[in-house]
Design a protein around this motif. Structure first.
Motif, short mmCIF file in Angstrom:
data_model
loop_
_atom_site.label_atom_id
_atom_site.label_comp_id
_atom_site.label_asym_id
_atom_site.label_seq_id
_atom_site.Cartn_x
_atom_site.Cartn_y
_atom_site.Cartn_z
N ALA A 1 -104.51 60.74 -24.85
CA ALA A 1 -104.88 59.62 -25.09
C ALA A 1 -103.18 58.75 -26.38
N ALA A 2 -102.59 59.82 -27.57
CA ALA A 2 -101.54 60.01 -28.09
C ALA A 2 -99.94 59.16 -26.90
N SER A 3 -100.29 59.76 -25.70
CA SER A 3 -98.99 59.00 -25.50
C SER A 3 -99.70 57.86 -24.00
N LEU A 4 -100.64 57.44 -24.11
CA LEU A 4 -100.85 56.11 -23.34
C LEU A 4 -100.89 55.19 -23.96
N PRO A 5 -100.10 53.38 -23.97
CA PRO A 5 -100.74 52.14 -24.52
C PRO A 5 -102.22 52.24 -23.87
N ALA A 6 -103.44 52.14 -23.06
CA ALA A 6 -104.53 51.88 -23.20
C ALA A 6 -105.39 52.62 -24.45
N GLU A 7 -105.68 52.47 -24.81
CA GLU A 7 -107.24 53.16 -25.63
C GLU A 7 -108.33 53.05 -24.26
N PRO A 8 -108.19 55.17 -25.18
CA PRO A 8 -109.58 55.61 -24.59
C PRO A 8 -110.90 55.32 -24.19
#
Length: 144
Positions: free
Chosen positions: A118-125
């Motif tokens: 989650a910290a490494s992706l721009p998409a909201e989890p």
């Protein structure tokens, strides 16, 4: 986090400001005073990284983004030796002090992996809805 989400849900700017102030004070607390000894999602470094990241998404406060990054870095540092040992073929039973407890979500490797992803992706989890910390794509609060 609970106060920030409640403030958003009932449109209460006073609660939001109190939640932001509390989050910033918590983020300023020295890590060695937090009592965190493992990397788990429930009460470890990955959980703090995820919560600070979510609070940053709600507030836009850079201090909270910095705290999220710092706790994510601590998570990687805690997990690195264990991951290296596993990669070298060392069985878990012979390695004391793993920074996680099993493979599960709250205390285990799966939760740590989800928080780091989650910290490494721009998409909201969306997986964190079950933890009641999901902000929703239109959840940004704006009392400040």
């Amino acid at each position: 986090m609970a106060l920030l989400l409640a403030a958003r849900d009932v449109s209460e700017p006073g609660w939001e400001l109190a939640g932001i102030e509390l989050a910033i004070r918590a983020a300023a607390r020295p890590p060695e005073q937090c009592g965190v000894t493992d990397a788990g999602l429930c009460h470890g470094t990955a959980g703090l990284a995820h919560l600070y990241g979510r609070m940053y998404q709600l507030t836009g406060e850079g201090v909270l983004a910095d705290a999220a990054v710092s706790w994510a870095e601590r998570t990687v540092a805690l997990c690195g030796p264990a991951v290296d040992a596993m990669a070298a073929g060392q069985p878990a039973a012979t390695t004391p002090d793993w920074p996680w407890n099993g493979q599960g979500l709250l205390e285990g490797a799966a939760g740590i992996a989800l928080a780091l992803l989650a910290a490494s992706l721009p998409a909201e989890p969306v997986w964190d809805q079950m933890l009641l910390v999901s902000t929703g794509l239109d959840a940004t609060v704006s009392a400040r």
